[in-house]
Design an enzyme around this catalytic site. Structure first.
Site, PDB file in Angstrom:
ATOM      1  N   ASP A   1      43.800 -53.737 -39.076  1.00  0.00           N
ATOM      2  CA  ASP A   1      42.529 -54.055 -38.419  1.00  0.00           C
ATOM      3  C   ASP A   1      42.482 -55.537 -38.073  1.00  0.00           C
ATOM      4  O   ASP A   1      41.594 -55.979 -37.343  1.00  0.00           O
ATOM      5  CB  ASP A   1      41.348 -53.705 -39.340  1.00  0.00           C
TER       6      ASP A   1
ATOM      7  N   ASP B   1      36.827 -44.636 -29.641  1.00  0.00           N
ATOM      8  CA  ASP B   1      36.916 -44.765 -31.097  1.00  0.00           C
ATOM      9  C   ASP B   1      35.667 -44.175 -31.751  1.00  0.00           C
ATOM     10  O   ASP B   1      34.971 -43.327 -31.176  1.00  0.00           O
ATOM     11  CB  ASP B   1      37.150 -46.250 -31.444  1.00  0.00           C
ATOM     12  N   ASP B   2      35.373 -44.617 -32.939  1.00  0.00           N
ATOM     13  CA  ASP B   2      34.289 -44.109 -33.778  1.00  0.00           C
ATOM     14  C   ASP B   2      32.936 -44.101 -33.035  1.00  0.00           C
ATOM     15  O   ASP B   2      32.698 -44.942 -32.174  1.00  0.00           O
ATOM     16  CB  ASP B   2      34.200 -45.057 -34.990  1.00  0.00           C
TER      17      ASP B   2
ATOM     18  N   ARG C   1      32.278 -47.445 -48.080  1.00  0.00           N
ATOM     19  CA  ARG C   1      31.819 -47.396 -46.689  1.00  0.00           C
ATOM     20  C   ARG C   1      30.861 -46.220 -46.507  1.00  0.00           C
ATOM     21  O   ARG C   1      30.922 -45.502 -45.518  1.00  0.00           O
ATOM     22  CB  ARG C   1      33.001 -47.285 -45.714  1.00  0.00           C
TER      23      ARG C   1
ATOM     24  N   CYS D   1      46.026 -43.769 -38.991  1.00  0.00           N
ATOM     25  CA  CYS D   1      45.286 -45.005 -39.214  1.00  0.00           C
ATOM     26  C   CYS D   1      44.581 -44.849 -40.547  1.00  0.00           C
ATOM     27  O   CYS D   1      44.104 -43.773 -40.884  1.00  0.00           O
ATOM     28  CB  CYS D   1      44.269 -45.186 -38.085  1.00  0.00           C
TER      29      CYS D   1
ATOM     30  N   LYS E   1      43.331 -40.406 -32.793  1.00  0.00           N
ATOM     31  CA  LYS E   1      43.487 -41.503 -33.754  1.00  0.00           C
ATOM     32  C   LYS E   1      42.883 -40.994 -35.054  1.00  0.00           C
ATOM     33  O   LYS E   1      41.672 -40.853 -35.167  1.00  0.00           O
ATOM     34  CB  LYS E   1      42.765 -42.749 -33.249  1.00  0.00           C
ATOM     35  N   TRP E   2      43.735 -40.647 -36.019  1.00  0.00           N
ATOM     36  CA  TRP E   2      43.320 -39.984 -37.266  1.00  0.00           C
ATOM     37  C   TRP E   2      43.111 -41.057 -38.325  1.00  0.00           C
ATOM     38  O   TRP E   2      44.063 -41.599 -38.853  1.00  0.00           O
ATOM     39  CB  TRP E   2      44.414 -38.998 -37.674  1.00  0.00           C
ATOM     40  N   ASP E   3      41.850 -41.344 -38.595  1.00  0.00           N
ATOM     41  CA  ASP E   3      41.515 -42.454 -39.496  1.00  0.00           C
ATOM     42  C   ASP E   3      41.266 -41.941 -40.921  1.00  0.00           C
ATOM     43  O   ASP E   3      41.055 -40.717 -41.138  1.00  0.00           O
ATOM     44  CB  ASP E   3      40.270 -43.162 -38.939  1.00  0.00           C
TER      45      ASP E   3
ATOM     46  N   TRP F   1      43.506 -54.790 -47.062  1.00  0.00           N
ATOM     47  CA  TRP F   1      42.901 -54.550 -45.763  1.00  0.00           C
ATOM     48  C   TRP F   1      42.984 -55.855 -44.948  1.00  0.00           C
ATOM     49  O   TRP F   1      42.705 -56.937 -45.460  1.00  0.00           O
ATOM     50  CB  TRP F   1      41.437 -54.103 -45.920  1.00  0.00           C
TER      51      TRP F   1
ATOM     52  N   ASN G   1      39.366 -43.900 -44.241  1.00  0.00           N
ATOM     53  CA  ASN G   1      38.852 -45.232 -44.559  1.00  0.00           C
ATOM     54  C   ASN G   1      38.450 -45.508 -45.995  1.00  0.00           C
ATOM     55  O   ASN G   1      37.638 -46.411 -46.226  1.00  0.00           O
ATOM     56  CB  ASN G   1      37.671 -45.546 -43.633  1.00  0.00           C
TER      57      ASN G   1
HETATM   58  C1  DGJ Z   1      39.031 -48.351 -39.102  1.00  0.00           C
HETATM   59  C2  DGJ Z   1      40.083 -48.487 -38.036  1.00  0.00           C
HETATM   60  O1  DGJ Z   1      41.187 -49.170 -38.534  1.00  0.00           O
HETATM   61  C3  DGJ Z   1      39.469 -49.175 -36.831  1.00  0.00           C
HETATM   62  O2  DGJ Z   1      40.441 -49.393 -35.836  1.00  0.00           O
HETATM   63  C4  DGJ Z   1      38.333 -48.341 -36.298  1.00  0.00           C
HETATM   64  O3  DGJ Z   1      38.837 -47.116 -35.832  1.00  0.00           O
HETATM   65  C5  DGJ Z   1      37.304 -48.095 -37.389  1.00  0.00           C
HETATM   66  N1  DGJ Z   1      37.909 -47.576 -38.582  1.00  0.00           N
HETATM   67  C6  DGJ Z   1      36.248 -47.141 -36.917  1.00  0.00           C
HETATM   68  O4  DGJ Z   1      35.384 -46.797 -37.914  1.00  0.00           O
END
Ligand code: DGJ
Length: 743
Positions: free
Chosen positions: A553, A363-364, A440, A531, A473-475, A195, A477
């Site tokens: 990021d 965003d989020d 997270r 993403c 923007k499909w995240d 990351w 995490n």
């Molecule tokens: C991780 C992404 O890489 C960031 O750009 C942002 O969208 C955050 N998540 C939001 O939680």
């Protein structure tokens, strides 16, 4: 395989031409050989006297009348290496004493765990070849598929078919094995990361033994990317020498094994990661593997990258063969994090529009009870406190400002603190009675389940139908920790039950692709970014459905030069989203001037992600000028030929150049991290220009370009450009417009 394939009847049959004006696929029946001509390379396979399929050649294009010797199985190496090890088998199954990496391993119901694959038939079409192999004992057939692309890429994959009446279990299945010619000095390049530190490029001499690159995480992963490039230690550079390269199109757990044998043979095997893998083949059923794309060039690492870039634009990206240039976006994440609301976003949008931004992305934080990362994932309704009238007033304002609207989602995840999880705790991946490991504060939904797949598709479809959304923007995490799927086993029990559950590694990703495909089909104007906390899911599988990726990021402009340098070895600048953010940078407290931040982000798809409320009038003026500059050159950057003139890893200065496909424009970006002892920057020699053409030079900073207004390609490439970069974090750009070519 598609129906348009024909059974071979003629001695030589094919159409579609390569660089030497040859057929894309040519079969020579007399010697049972197939010649595949992709761009400047040829790949040949043939059947040996034991009826097994062998790799015969992979290298520079062979002329149409070239004939290779008949395939012959190699002999034993003493009694310790059987022919299965010494012969360059095209798709070696585990059997007959194979100790190298197998492409295939299948458990039969009678306890036989080996296979010996022999030739059955072949079909050739314009640019495709299918070869069918079968086991000598068990009713298992293996279909090997080849597709030739004019950009110089050959795609290979396989389908394993149960042609019997009992159930088999696939334990390991590769897409393909690539055998390289025998040599002693191969050097492997590969990409690793973490990351905020993706796309680190490494190289090392290939020795006897295996070099394994993989993900066991359920998705592609930041830690390694399914890409390889192999050159010759003493012959291959950025501009010259042979390179064999490839990448796997799969967004789940994968493995790529680069193996050097004791006899200096090198083979690259990639496909599903066999770790914790199983796929149950009921009678009549098959398993298809992901595509493994590869190519060969004699013109160094730079050309290998350019071939991949051209191929991705022409054949992979959702809008291929003519992807639209990426718009300049604004994204709210670093400015507001979770504290999004209607007034705050409108204020940012008004400033972004003044800069020339074309797409505004929230965003989020806009949904459910999402005040922090502890809650809300899974509850995809608009948060009424933050947006009392829904998203419409914001979207309308964004449109009135001349931009389109994008929104962040993380569809595959759930916070335990959410209505969705309270209603469906069983939808999260888990093993019975075992703790569910949070990362997270979130869990992964089991997308392999049809009900979860339906839920995810429906909420996305509703969101895009009810709101005028141009971009998601499909995240994604986190990675998997407890990939259980007890519902999969049905009435099976014991080992069959466990094997069924392991299909999660295939079915999850197939369902993800299905959702993306269905969504795009229903909303043809929708664009999507892949993403995963940066580049955690970047591969040629996801790029069939997503227009761009979030590169990292880490938005520090200096670190980004290194990250982007690694990225472009494998993927096109068009897909590489990069933002200009605030200083000191959130990650390392480094402060870099605004122009350097812009020119760093201009290497790919430019975005802006700073808190514009804090930008000064001077910042806004410079940003407006640089955004306009980018729009002028973005097609060249995104669709042109990239030349990595000087690596940021090796020196205080670095340079990248892009040349438009038609040669009419070129752009040079130059960066100086730190000047020492008052030394002047050496001249920068350009590449890829026409020596006899004249170029009008347009310098971003008149004071930094020390040269004539019109210069010939020969001088630009031979003598170079003199740029007066000085001090720390200096940067500039020069545009070259081709005037005319002297004959
Ligand atoms: C991780 C992404 O890489 C960031 O750009 C942002 O969208 C955050 N998540 C939001 O939680």
């Amino acid at each position: 395989m598609k129906k348009r394939l024909l059974t071979i009847s003629a001695t030589i049959f094919a159409c579609g031409l390569n660089v030497l004006g040859q057929d894309a696929v040519r079969s020579v029946d007399a010697s049972q050989q197939w010649y595949l001509n992709a761009g400047e390379s040829t790949y040949v396979v043939g059947i040996n006297e034991r009826h097994m399929l062998q790799s015969l050649y992979w290298g520079p294009a062979l002329p149409a009348d070239a004939r290779l010797p008949q395939a012959h199985s190699s002999g034993e190496w003493a009694s310790f290496d059987t022919p299965a090890n010494t012969t360059a088998l095209e798709y070696p199954a585990w059997g007959e004493g194979l100790f190298a990496e197998p492409a295939l391993k299948v458990d039969s119901p009678n306890g036989d765990r080996t296979l010996v694959l022999v030739y059955e038939s072949a079909k050739v079409s314009k640019s495709e070849l299918e070869i069918v192999l079968h086991d000598t004992v068990q009713p298992i057939k293996v279909h090997l598929f080849y597709e030739v692309f004019p950009q110089g890429i050959l795609s290979r994959w396989s389908r394993i078919e149960n042609a019997g009446s009992q159930t088999f279990v696939v334990e390991q299945a590769a897409s393909a094995v690539w055998n390289l010619p025998a040599a002693e000095d191969y050097s492997l390049s590969w990409l690793t990361g973490q990351w905020a530190g993706e796309w680190q490029l490494h190289s090392e001499l290939i020795q006897a033994g295996s070099h394994v690159m993989e993900s066991r995480r359920g998705s592609t992963g930041h830690q390694a990317n399914p890409w390889f490039a192999i050159g010759r230690e003493h012959a291959t550079t950025e501009d010259n020498g042979p390179v064999w390269f490839g990448e796997l199109g799969w967004s789940g757990s994968w493995r790529m094994n680069v193996e050097g044998t004791s006899q200096n043979k090198v083979r690259v095997t990639a496909g599903y990661n066999p770790f914790d893998f199983a796929y149950v083949l009921e009678p009549g059923k098959s398993l298809e593997t992901p595509k493994f794309y590869a190519g060969y060039t004699s013109h160094g690492q730079g050309e290998a990258s350019r071939i991949l870039h051209r191929f991705q634009l022409a054949e992979i990206l959702p809008t291929h063969p003519n992807p639209k240039p990426r718009p300049v976006i604004y994204n709210s994440w670093e400015a507001t994090e979770f504290a999004v609301n209607e007034a705050g976003q409108i204020s940012l949008a008004e400033k972004a529009a003044k800069l020339g931004v074309e797409r505004f992305v929230v965003d989020d934080g806009w949904f459910g009870q999402r005040l922090t990362d502890k809650a809300g994932l899974g509850d995809w309704y608009v948060n009424k406190t933050k947006f009392p009238n829904g998203l419409k007033p914001l979207i309308d304002r964004v449109h009135a400002l001349g931009m389109d609207f994008g929104l962040w989602v993380e569809p595959e995840m759930v916070n335990p603190d959410s209505d969705l999880y309270r209603a469906h705790p069983d939808w999260a991946m888990h093993f019975p009675d075992r703790n569910r490991t949070e990362a997270r504060n979130q869990l992964v939904l089991n997308l392999a389940r049809e009900d979860v797949k339906e839920y995810v598709f429906n909420f996305l479809d509703r969101l895009v139908t009810e709101n005028d959304i141009a971009f998601l923007k499909w995240d994604y995490n986190r990675n998997w920790s407890e990939p259980g799927w007890s519902e999969a086993s049905g009435s099976a029990n014991g080992s069959a039950e466990v094997a069924k559950q392991k299909e999660i590694y295939v079915r999850y990703v197939e369902n993800l692709y299905d959702i993306l495909a269905k969504l795009r089909a229903k909303h043809p104007k929708l664009e999507i970014e892949s993403c995963s906390g940066g580049s955690g899911r970047v591969d040629l599988g996801i790029l069939r459905y997503t227009d761009e990726v979030w590169t990292s990021d880490n938005t520090d402009a200096l670190d980004r030069l290194a990250i982007q340098y690694g990225f472009t070895h494998a993927y096109a600048p068009e897909t590489m989203a990069a933002w200009v953010t605030d200083v000191p940078n959130f990650l390392n407290r480094r402060s870099i001037p605004l122009q350097f931040r812009f020119l760093s982000a201009m290497q790919g798809a430019l975005g802006i992600g700073g808190n514009l409320n804090k930008w000064t009038t001077d910042d806004m003026a410079l940003a407006t000028k640089l955004t306009a500059f980018y729009k002028d050159i973005r097609t060249t950057v995104q669709h042109g030929n990239l030349y990595r003139l000087q690596s940021p890893l090796k020196s205080e200065s670095s340079h990248v150049e892009y040349v438009a496909q038609d040669g009419s424009q070129a752009v040079l970006f130059s960066y100086l991290r730190s000047q020492h002892f008052g030394m002047a920057l050496p001249k920068v020699q350009l590449k890829g220009l026409e020596p006899k053409a004249s170029y009008q030079v347009r310098a971003l900073d008149a004071g930094k370009y020390k040269g004539e207004a019109v210069v010939s390609g020969a001088v630009l490439m031979g003598e170079g450009i003199n740029l007066g970069l000085a001090g720390d974090y200096d940067s500039t750009a020069v545009v070259l417009e081709r005037l005319e070519t002297r004959r």
